[in-house]
Design an enzyme around this catalytic site. Structure first.
Site, PDB file in Angstrom:
ATOM      1  N   LYS A  12       0.853  -1.197   0.000  1.00 39.43           N
ATOM      2  CA  LYS A  12       0.000   0.000   0.000  1.00 39.43           C
ATOM      3  C   LYS A  12       0.892   1.252   0.000  1.00 39.43           C
ATOM      4  O   LYS A  12       1.956   1.230  -0.615  1.00 39.43           O
ATOM      5  CB  LYS A  12      -0.983  -0.051   1.175  1.00 39.43           C
ATOM      6  CG  LYS A  12      -1.753  -1.393   1.190  1.00 39.43           C
ATOM      7  CD  LYS A  12      -2.922  -1.452   2.109  1.00 39.43           C
ATOM      8  CE  LYS A  12      -3.591  -2.823   1.977  1.00 39.43           C
ATOM      9  NZ  LYS A  12      -4.786  -2.967   2.786  1.00 39.43           N
ATOM     10  N   HIS A  95      -8.435  -3.551  -6.298  1.00 39.64           N
ATOM     11  CA  HIS A  95      -8.356  -3.689  -4.842  1.00 39.64           C
ATOM     12  C   HIS A  95      -9.515  -2.930  -4.212  1.00 39.64           C
ATOM     13  O   HIS A  95      -9.937  -1.894  -4.719  1.00 39.64           O
ATOM     14  CB  HIS A  95      -7.015  -3.134  -4.340  1.00 39.64           C
ATOM     15  CG  HIS A  95      -6.767  -3.451  -2.904  1.00 39.64           C
ATOM     16  ND1 HIS A  95      -7.334  -2.725  -1.880  1.00 39.64           N
ATOM     17  CD2 HIS A  95      -6.056  -4.442  -2.318  1.00 39.64           C
ATOM     18  CE1 HIS A  95      -6.962  -3.255  -0.731  1.00 39.64           C
ATOM     19  NE2 HIS A  95      -6.187  -4.296  -0.965  1.00 39.64           N
ATOM     20  N   GLU A  97      -9.663  -0.974  -1.802  1.00 36.04           N
ATOM     21  CA  GLU A  97      -9.378   0.444  -1.513  1.00 36.04           C
ATOM     22  C   GLU A  97      -9.514   1.280  -2.782  1.00 36.04           C
ATOM     23  O   GLU A  97      -9.916   2.444  -2.722  1.00 36.04           O
ATOM     24  CB  GLU A  97      -7.989   0.575  -0.865  1.00 36.04           C
ATOM     25  CG  GLU A  97      -8.029   0.101   0.584  1.00 36.04           C
ATOM     26  CD  GLU A  97      -6.752  -0.525   1.101  1.00 36.04           C
ATOM     27  OE1 GLU A  97      -5.681  -0.334   0.507  1.00 36.04           O
ATOM     28  OE2 GLU A  97      -6.833  -1.235   2.126  1.00 36.04           O
ATOM     29  N   GLU A 167     -10.877 -10.923  -1.251  1.00 41.07           N
ATOM     30  CA  GLU A 167     -10.593 -10.089  -0.084  1.00 41.07           C
ATOM     31  C   GLU A 167     -11.909  -9.529   0.458  1.00 41.07           C
ATOM     32  O   GLU A 167     -12.384  -8.494  -0.026  1.00 41.07           O
ATOM     33  CB  GLU A 167      -9.668  -8.929  -0.461  1.00 41.07           C
ATOM     34  CG  GLU A 167      -8.299  -9.355  -0.916  1.00 41.07           C
ATOM     35  CD  GLU A 167      -7.260  -8.261  -0.673  1.00 41.07           C
ATOM     36  OE1 GLU A 167      -6.256  -8.565  -0.012  1.00 41.07           O
ATOM     37  OE2 GLU A 167      -7.449  -7.119  -1.115  1.00 41.07           O
ATOM     38  N   GLY A 173      -7.525  -5.017   7.059  1.00 36.90           N
ATOM     39  CA  GLY A 173      -6.991  -4.048   8.014  1.00 36.90           C
ATOM     40  C   GLY A 173      -7.763  -3.991   9.327  1.00 36.90           C
ATOM     41  O   GLY A 173      -7.570  -3.078  10.120  1.00 36.90           O
ATOM     42  N   SER A 213      -6.373  -9.434   6.779  1.00 33.62           N
ATOM     43  CA  SER A 213      -5.806  -9.742   8.098  1.00 33.62           C
ATOM     44  C   SER A 213      -5.094 -11.095   8.155  1.00 33.62           C
ATOM     45  O   SER A 213      -5.194 -11.811   9.149  1.00 33.62           O
ATOM     46  CB  SER A 213      -6.884  -9.644   9.183  1.00 33.62           C
ATOM     47  OG  SER A 213      -7.394  -8.315   9.244  1.00 33.62           O
TER      48      SER A 213
HETATM   49  P1  13P Z   1      -4.434  -6.504   5.664  1.00 29.32           P
HETATM   50  O1  13P Z   1      -3.612  -7.761   5.548  1.00 29.32           O
HETATM   51  O2  13P Z   1      -3.709  -5.363   6.306  1.00 29.32           O
HETATM   52  O3  13P Z   1      -5.779  -6.784   6.262  1.00 29.32           O
HETATM   53  O4  13P Z   1      -4.701  -6.003   4.158  1.00 29.32           O
HETATM   54  C1  13P Z   1      -5.202  -6.894   3.230  1.00 29.32           C
HETATM   55  C2  13P Z   1      -5.100  -6.289   1.888  1.00 29.32           C
HETATM   56  O5  13P Z   1      -5.787  -5.337   1.571  1.00 29.32           O
HETATM   57  C3  13P Z   1      -4.127  -6.858   0.956  1.00 29.32           C
HETATM   58  O6  13P Z   1      -4.316  -6.370  -0.322  1.00 29.32           O
END
Ligand code: 13P
Length: 254
Positions: A12, A95, A97, A167, A173, A213
């Site tokens: 990220k 993704h 995000e 995901e 997160g 996570s």
């Molecule tokens: P986390 O492992 O921090 O939950 O993030 C997952 C993620 O978005 C991987 O692309």
């Protein structure tokens, strides 16, 4: 298992070039025996130096996003050919995000997938439901529409280059990992869907990663599920110690 697991870190918006280089110097010798494929999606600025540093090792460097256009007046965007030139081998597309913070839809993700394949970049295409969608029992419906939309027009042959990442948005997160059973249910659904939309062979071969996570203490149980072929790791990929443990634990039995 016939499919070779792929463990990918997604950094990220973390790590300067100096921090990224230091990480890789430490990581490379610690994962060199690993049978899983080790990917890291780094910030754009770190792509070229890390791709050079990773050369000859079993660590593969890629990007976290790109634009669908070949070039143009798109301030702040980056093109697939620029990523390839910098040494990226893969790119994360769609993704959550990007979808939720930056408003990207399946049609946009689909154009990016098309461009990535045309430029020889391996796409890791992310899908996953929100908590609200899960609580309304819409998980399968959402996964279906994201996969149909993001991968429209991709041929069976091209699908052999694609990695899918499941995901669940509620697990990213938050420290709330999907249970191995929940992850397996979604992965199994995705594999069946791939068989329906393409064919059985594509479904059998495609790597489906779990993300949300993932930590050293839960990766084994997740990876032991028959349809979980890898992990897309955010927070726990930022430290060499936890990422190395995830990579190495992923190949061991529970
Ligand atoms: P986390 O492992 O921090 O939950 O993030 C997952 C993620 O978005 C991987 O692309």
């Amino acid at each position: 298992m016939a499919r070779t697991p792929v463990i990918a870190g997604n950094w990220k918006m973390y790590k300067t070039i100096a921090e990224a280089k230091e990480f890789l110097v430490e990581l490379i010798p610690q994962v060199k025996e690993c049978e899983a494929r080790v990917y890291i999606a780094v910030p754009y600025t770190a792509l070229a130096p890390l791709a050079e540093q990773a050369h000859g090792s079993n660590v593969v460097i890629g990007a976290q996003n790109m634009n669908d256009a070949s070039e143009g007046a798109y301030t702040g965007e980056i093109a697939a050919a620029m990523l390839v030139e910098a040494g990226a081998k893969f790119v994360i597309l769609g993704h959550s995000e990007r979808r939720h913070v930056f408003g990207e839809d399946d049609a946009f993700v689909n154009r990016k997938v098309r461009r990535a394949l045309d430029e020889g970049l391996q796409p890791i295409v992310c899908v996953g439901e929100t908590l609200k969608e899960r609580s309304r029992n819409q998980t399968e419906e959402i996964l279906r529409s994201q996969i149909e939309g993001s991968l429209a027009g991709v041929t069976a042959k091209e699908m052999s280059k694609v990695i899918l990442a499941y995901e669940p948005v509620w697990a990213i997160g938050t420290g709330k990992t999907a249970t191995p059973k929940t992850a397996q249910e979604s992965h199994q659904f995705i594999r069946q869907l791939v068989a329906e939309l393409w064919n059985e062979e594509v479904a059998e071969e495609i790597v489906i990663q779990y993300g949300g996570s993932v930590k050293p203490d839960n990766v084994r149980k997740l990876m032991n599920q028959p349809d979980v072929d890898g992990a897309l790791v955010g927070g726990a990929s930022l430290s060499v110690e936890s990422f190395r443990e995830i990579v190495n634990f992923s190949m061991s039995e529970v």
